[in-house]
Structures are given as C-alpha cells and as structure tokens.
Enzyme design. Structure first.
Site, PDB file in Angstrom:
ATOM      1  N   ARG A  58      60.064  55.132  58.722  1.00  0.00           N
ATOM      2  CA  ARG A  58      61.273  55.296  58.027  1.00  0.00           C
ATOM      3  C   ARG A  58      61.470  56.516  57.194  1.00  0.00           C
ATOM      4  O   ARG A  58      62.384  57.407  57.365  1.00  0.00           O
ATOM      5  CB  ARG A  58      61.940  54.144  57.315  1.00  0.00           C
ATOM      6  CG  ARG A  58      62.354  53.083  58.206  1.00  0.00           C
ATOM      7  CD  ARG A  58      62.087  51.382  57.541  1.00  0.00           C
ATOM      8  NE  ARG A  58      60.655  51.351  57.816  1.00  0.00           N
ATOM      9  CZ  ARG A  58      60.017  50.772  58.604  1.00  0.00           C
ATOM     10  NH1 ARG A  58      60.802  50.141  59.611  1.00  0.00           N
ATOM     11  NH2 ARG A  58      58.891  50.511  59.037  1.00  0.00           N
ATOM     12  N   THR A  59      60.527  56.839  56.459  1.00  0.00           N
ATOM     13  CA  THR A  59      60.726  57.822  55.196  1.00  0.00           C
ATOM     14  C   THR A  59      60.588  59.024  56.111  1.00  0.00           C
ATOM     15  O   THR A  59      61.341  60.071  55.992  1.00  0.00           O
ATOM     16  CB  THR A  59      59.364  57.663  54.368  1.00  0.00           C
ATOM     17  OG1 THR A  59      59.623  56.591  53.748  1.00  0.00           O
ATOM     18  CG2 THR A  59      59.768  58.894  53.211  1.00  0.00           C
ATOM     19  N   LYS A  86      38.533  69.664  58.847  1.00  0.00           N
ATOM     20  CA  LYS A  86      37.556  70.552  58.969  1.00  0.00           C
ATOM     21  C   LYS A  86      36.684  70.972  57.492  1.00  0.00           C
ATOM     22  O   LYS A  86      36.055  71.494  57.139  1.00  0.00           O
ATOM     23  CB  LYS A  86      37.701  71.979  59.309  1.00  0.00           C
ATOM     24  CG  LYS A  86      38.258  71.941  60.852  1.00  0.00           C
ATOM     25  CD  LYS A  86      38.368  73.169  61.075  1.00  0.00           C
ATOM     26  CE  LYS A  86      39.349  73.403  62.525  1.00  0.00           C
ATOM     27  NZ  LYS A  86      39.831  74.831  63.030  1.00  0.00           N
ATOM     28  N   ARG A 108      53.543  62.815  51.402  1.00  0.00           N
ATOM     29  CA  ARG A 108      53.338  61.643  51.350  1.00  0.00           C
ATOM     30  C   ARG A 108      51.762  61.727  51.319  1.00  0.00           C
ATOM     31  O   ARG A 108      50.933  62.205  52.507  1.00  0.00           O
ATOM     32  CB  ARG A 108      53.700  60.678  52.518  1.00  0.00           C
ATOM     33  CG  ARG A 108      53.123  59.270  52.574  1.00  0.00           C
ATOM     34  CD  ARG A 108      53.688  58.469  53.395  1.00  0.00           C
ATOM     35  NE  ARG A 108      54.858  57.674  52.964  1.00  0.00           N
ATOM     36  CZ  ARG A 108      55.463  56.830  53.388  1.00  0.00           C
ATOM     37  NH1 ARG A 108      55.080  56.143  54.365  1.00  0.00           N
ATOM     38  NH2 ARG A 108      56.608  56.389  52.704  1.00  0.00           N
ATOM     39  N   HIS A 136      57.138  55.858  44.750  1.00  0.00           N
ATOM     40  CA  HIS A 136      57.923  56.149  45.992  1.00  0.00           C
ATOM     41  C   HIS A 136      59.269  56.293  45.561  1.00  0.00           C
ATOM     42  O   HIS A 136      60.105  55.496  45.804  1.00  0.00           O
ATOM     43  CB  HIS A 136      57.607  55.093  46.882  1.00  0.00           C
ATOM     44  CG  HIS A 136      57.978  55.388  48.315  1.00  0.00           C
ATOM     45  ND1 HIS A 136      58.984  56.319  48.593  1.00  0.00           N
ATOM     46  CD2 HIS A 136      57.879  54.494  49.535  1.00  0.00           C
ATOM     47  CE1 HIS A 136      58.870  56.235  49.949  1.00  0.00           C
ATOM     48  NE2 HIS A 136      58.352  55.297  50.543  1.00  0.00           N
TER      49      HIS A 136
HETATM   50  C1  NCD Z   1      56.944  51.484  51.980  1.00  0.00           C
HETATM   51  C2  NCD Z   1      55.481  52.548  51.525  1.00  0.00           C
HETATM   52  O1  NCD Z   1      55.372  53.320  52.377  1.00  0.00           O
HETATM   53  O2  NCD Z   1      55.245  52.376  50.495  1.00  0.00           O
HETATM   54  N1  NCD Z   1      57.136  51.988  53.261  1.00  0.00           N
HETATM   55  C3  NCD Z   1      58.393  52.668  53.273  1.00  0.00           C
HETATM   56  O3  NCD Z   1      58.239  54.067  53.048  1.00  0.00           O
HETATM   57  N2  NCD Z   1      59.676  52.364  53.724  1.00  0.00           N
HETATM   58  C4  NCD Z   1      56.260  50.116  51.786  1.00  0.00           C
HETATM   59  C5  NCD Z   1      55.079  49.589  52.810  1.00  0.00           C
HETATM   60  O4  NCD Z   1      54.468  50.464  53.306  1.00  0.00           O
HETATM   61  O5  NCD Z   1      55.129  48.517  52.477  1.00  0.00           O
END
Ligand code: NCD
Length: 310
Positions: A58-59, A86, A108, A136
């Site tokens: 999703r993100t 590498k 991320r 997050h």
């Molecule tokens: C979350 C995350 O990556 O922290 N997911 C997200 O970005 N919607 C929650 C999770 O992974 O459980």
C-alpha cells in the site's frame, strides 16, 4: 498557518495545525481524483525517488500513484537489484542519486533512523515511509484522515490500540498524533508486545490520557475506535517468541458483541489473522477505505513538502 517542513521524519515537529493543513489539502486532492482526468501539474519537473528496502504494497503503490497523478518524474529504487548487495554504503548510494538532481526521497527501511541519515547526507526532502520498528508517519496521517472521515471529527474520542504495540511502528506514530489532537488511548496487548515504556512515558509527559490493559472486551466496550495491528513476525528475535505471541488476539463477530455499537475498526494492513474476514462486512470496518485514503494523503504531503502547494 503556513506549512513549513522540508521533511517528514520527526513527527514531534508536526503540530496539530500542520496535521489539519495536511488533512485539508488531502481533501482537495480527493476531488481531483474524482475527475475523469486525474492528473494535475503540481510536481511537473520534480523528481522523486522511492527507495524501498523492505516489502510494501500500500505505501509504495499509493506513493507511486500519487507521484504520477501530480506529474512528478519518479524512480523506484531499492531491494536486491541495487549495488547495496555488492556492499555499497547507504551514504554513497544517496550521494549518487542526489547527483542526478532529484528533489525528494521517500524511504522505507528495516533499520530505524535511516530516513534521518539520508536527510543529513542528501540535502533534499525526505519522507519516512516506515523505518524498522520506529515510526511510520505517513500511515499515521492517513489514519487520522480516515478517522475524521469516518467519524466526522477528530479529537475527544477513545481509541484502543490492539496487538503488537512493541514492534508495530504505525501505532508509535499514531499515538503521538492522537495525543496532539486530544484523544484518550487504551493500549491492549499481550504482555510481551506492550507499547515501549519510553513512548508511553513520553506521551504521558505531554499530557496523554492512557490506560494499559489486557482486557480487550472491556477496552472495546468504551472505545469509539479500535486500531488493530499485525504481530510483526519479521522483527522478532526468534521464531519461538513469535510462536508464543501469534494468534493471541483475534477480532471477530463474537468479540465485537462486547464493543460499542458504532465502533470503527482500523488496521494499517496487511492483516494475517488478527481480524476475521467475517468482520469485513461490518459497517464500521474501515480498513480498506483507510488504505484507499492513503493516496490523497500522500499527494497532499508531496505537494506541501516540496512547497508546490501552499
Ligand atoms: C504497516 C507497516 O509497514 O508498518 N503496513 C503499511 O505500511 N500499511 C503495517 C504492517 O506491516 O503490519
């Protein structure tokens, strides 16, 4: 008040006013997305790098779509296809990317603190899209957007955070924003997965009203919202401790009998088994709407952080 942030890394730099500005901007972008032609020129000529070194559905996809709708040029970078495997350092990677004159990095990573490190070496805007078990922030903002949309207001409500509050980074960020906006919080989790003491203490020091419990039914009976999180298997030190915790809470129709009638159920997704699929048809089950809202929210944030939306 004018929005004046170059990065979204340290959530404590964001005031209630900043949050409201982002929410209002997201509302405008929702209207754009209702048109047949959904593209706007807001970020024309800007380049955004999506650096994802951890799995994401999703993100990542909502950031990518947001960038396309805003007419940005974007590069999707990360994982096993880069020279990191590498042995190249993060600093060298970022220096190289920045030499191409990029404007923003959405990052991320499995390690906490990586977004800050990138901001220090890159000089461009950095958005934390999830760093280890730390934070997050964009998820928390879309959670707030969803709460306002579902409930008609934000503030003066009681929310239960249920699940893995130790490793779940979304609740670490959302807890801060919920406190800023004047909500009560109940932390309900197995003993091994409690909210880190330093976060609870910091929130309380800021004046947050927090109750910690393992009585989920009692928590739901007084909550307007429940925010469920997955047991974060990938962050456990070993399989044995994960096995002890998995399946220790499940939201199903039976449990919801104990809840307030109009409770709203949120989850950042992905879900494993902590919300039974039978709950999906419940009017208050907002988790797929929540994921959808992420796109508007991320459009708004990109526009504001680059200074292209005032
Ligand atoms: C979350 C995350 O990556 O922290 N997911 C997200 O970005 N919607 C929650 C999770 O992974 O459980």
């Amino acid at each position: 008040m004018a929005f004046n942030h170059k990065h979204l890394i340290d959530i404590t730099e964001y005031s209630a006013d900043d949050i409201m500005t982002i929410l209002e901007t997201a509302k405008n972008f929702k209207q754009v997305n209702e048109r047949r032609i959904k593209k706007v020129p807001t970020l024309k000529g800007f380049t955004v790098v999506n650096m994802f070194n951890e799995p994401s559905t999703r993100t990542r996809s909502s950031f990518e779509i947001a960038e396309k709708r805003l007419s940005a040029d974007s590069l999707n970078f990360g994982g096993s296809s880069t020279a990191t495997v590498k042995g190249e350092s993060l600093v060298d990677t970022v220096k190289t990317l920045c030499s191409y004159k990029i404007d923003c990095i959405v990052v991320r990573d499995r390690w906490a603190g990586v977004p800050r490190k990138i901001a220090d070496v890159s000089g461009v805007s950095v958005i934390d899209a999830g760093d280890g078990k730390h934070q997050h922030p964009t998820q928390a903002l879309l959670d707030i957007y969803t709460i306002r949309k579902e409930k008609g207001h934000i503030g003066g409500q009681t929310i239960t955070f249920l699940g893995d509050l130790k490793y779940g980074r979304t609740v670490h960020s959302l807890g801060y924003f919920m406190q800023q906006l004047g909500n009560k919080m109940i932390f309900a989790s197995p003993d091994e997965l409690k909210m880190p003491e330093e976060i609870t203490a910091e929130l309380r020091a800021k004046g947050a009203d927090i109750t910690e419990t393992d009585d989920v039914k009692a928590a739901l009976a007084v909550s307007d919202l429940v925010y469920v999180t997955r047991v974060q298997r990938e962050r456990f030190p070993d399989e044995e401790s994960y096995n002890r915790c998995k399946g220790s809470y499940i939201v199903n129709n039976e449990l919801l009998k104990a809840a307030k009638k109009d409770i709203t159920i949120l989850h950042p997704l992905p879900r494993v088994d902590e919300i039974a699929t039978e709950v999906d048809s419940y009017a208050g089950a907002a988790y797929f709407r929540q994921a959808h809202n992420g796109m508007y929210l991320r459009m708004a944030l990109l526009g504001l952080i680059t200074g292209r939306v005032q």
